[in-house]
Write a protein that holds these residues in place. Structure first.
Motif, short mmCIF file in Angstrom:
data_model
loop_
_atom_site.label_atom_id
_atom_site.label_comp_id
_atom_site.label_asym_id
_atom_site.label_seq_id
_atom_site.Cartn_x
_atom_site.Cartn_y
_atom_site.Cartn_z
N UNK A 1 8.27 11.16 3.00
CA UNK A 1 8.33 12.04 4.16
C UNK A 1 8.41 11.22 5.45
N UNK A 2 9.38 11.57 6.30
CA UNK A 2 9.56 10.93 7.59
C UNK A 2 9.61 12.00 8.67
N UNK A 3 9.12 11.65 9.85
CA UNK A 3 9.25 12.50 11.03
C UNK A 3 10.22 11.79 11.97
N UNK B 1 0.84 -1.20 0.00
CA UNK B 1 0.00 0.00 0.00
C UNK B 1 0.87 1.25 0.00
N UNK B 2 1.90 1.26 0.83
CA UNK B 2 2.74 2.46 0.91
C UNK B 2 3.55 2.66 -0.37
N UNK C 1 1.50 7.45 -3.57
CA UNK C 1 2.63 8.36 -3.72
C UNK C 1 2.97 9.11 -2.44
N UNK C 2 2.06 9.15 -1.49
CA UNK C 2 2.34 9.82 -0.22
C UNK C 2 2.33 11.32 -0.38
N UNK D 1 2.44 8.43 5.61
CA UNK D 1 1.84 7.79 4.45
C UNK D 1 0.73 8.63 3.83
N UNK D 2 0.03 9.38 4.68
CA UNK D 2 -1.05 10.24 4.21
C UNK D 2 -1.03 11.52 5.03
#
Length: 147
Positions: A99-101, A18-19, A23-24, A115-116
């Protein structure tokens, strides 16, 4: 009744699929992170889920550029928030257009992949495999025009 040992593996591969198909968020979407978010659901790696009907605390994200913080706050009935000085440092990271936090706790560091992200929804995948779904928090107030 025993669950299959493959259920967790299937769940993991499903999330990965799914990820990779989604495209996020892109750089324009990051603006939506700012503000108050209420946890709606947590999905565990074994496929089980926990849904939250009501929350006593919500998450507040504040950032500027590539860094900021996340903290838990408690909304009150008059539209204000109870909070402490505890804030979890946060870094916004981009890798392979994803994108990561990045978070730094008192004795640990971890990442959550976003992811969203839009004006109403936030979904993150924690590095430990937990999938968090948030909704934009809508404040509730008992204030009236006569107050």
């Amino acid at each position: 009744m025993h669950s299959s040992p493959y259920k967790g593996l299937l769940y993991f591969w499903g999330l990965l699929f799914i990820s990779s198909c989604n495209p996020g968020p892109d750089a324009e979407d990051v603006k939506y992170l700012q503000g108050y978010w209420e946890i709606h659901k947590v999905a565990f790696s074994d496929g089980t889920e926990k849904t939250y009907a009501a929350n006593t605390t919500i998450e507040f994200f504040d950032w500027n550029g590539r860094s900021g913080y996340r903290k838990k706050v408690q909304p009150t009935l008059d539209g204000k928030y109870l909070t402490s000085d505890d804030a979890l440092p946060m870094e916004i990271l981009w890798r392979d257009d994803r994108l990561f936090l990045g978070f730094t706790g008192s004795d640990t560091e971890w990442e959550e992949e976003v992811l969203e992200l839009d004006s109403l929804n936030l979904t993150t995948l924690h590095s430990n495999g937990l999938l968090y779904t948030y909704n934009r928090y809508e404040p509730f107030s008992l204030k009236t025009d006569h107050d």
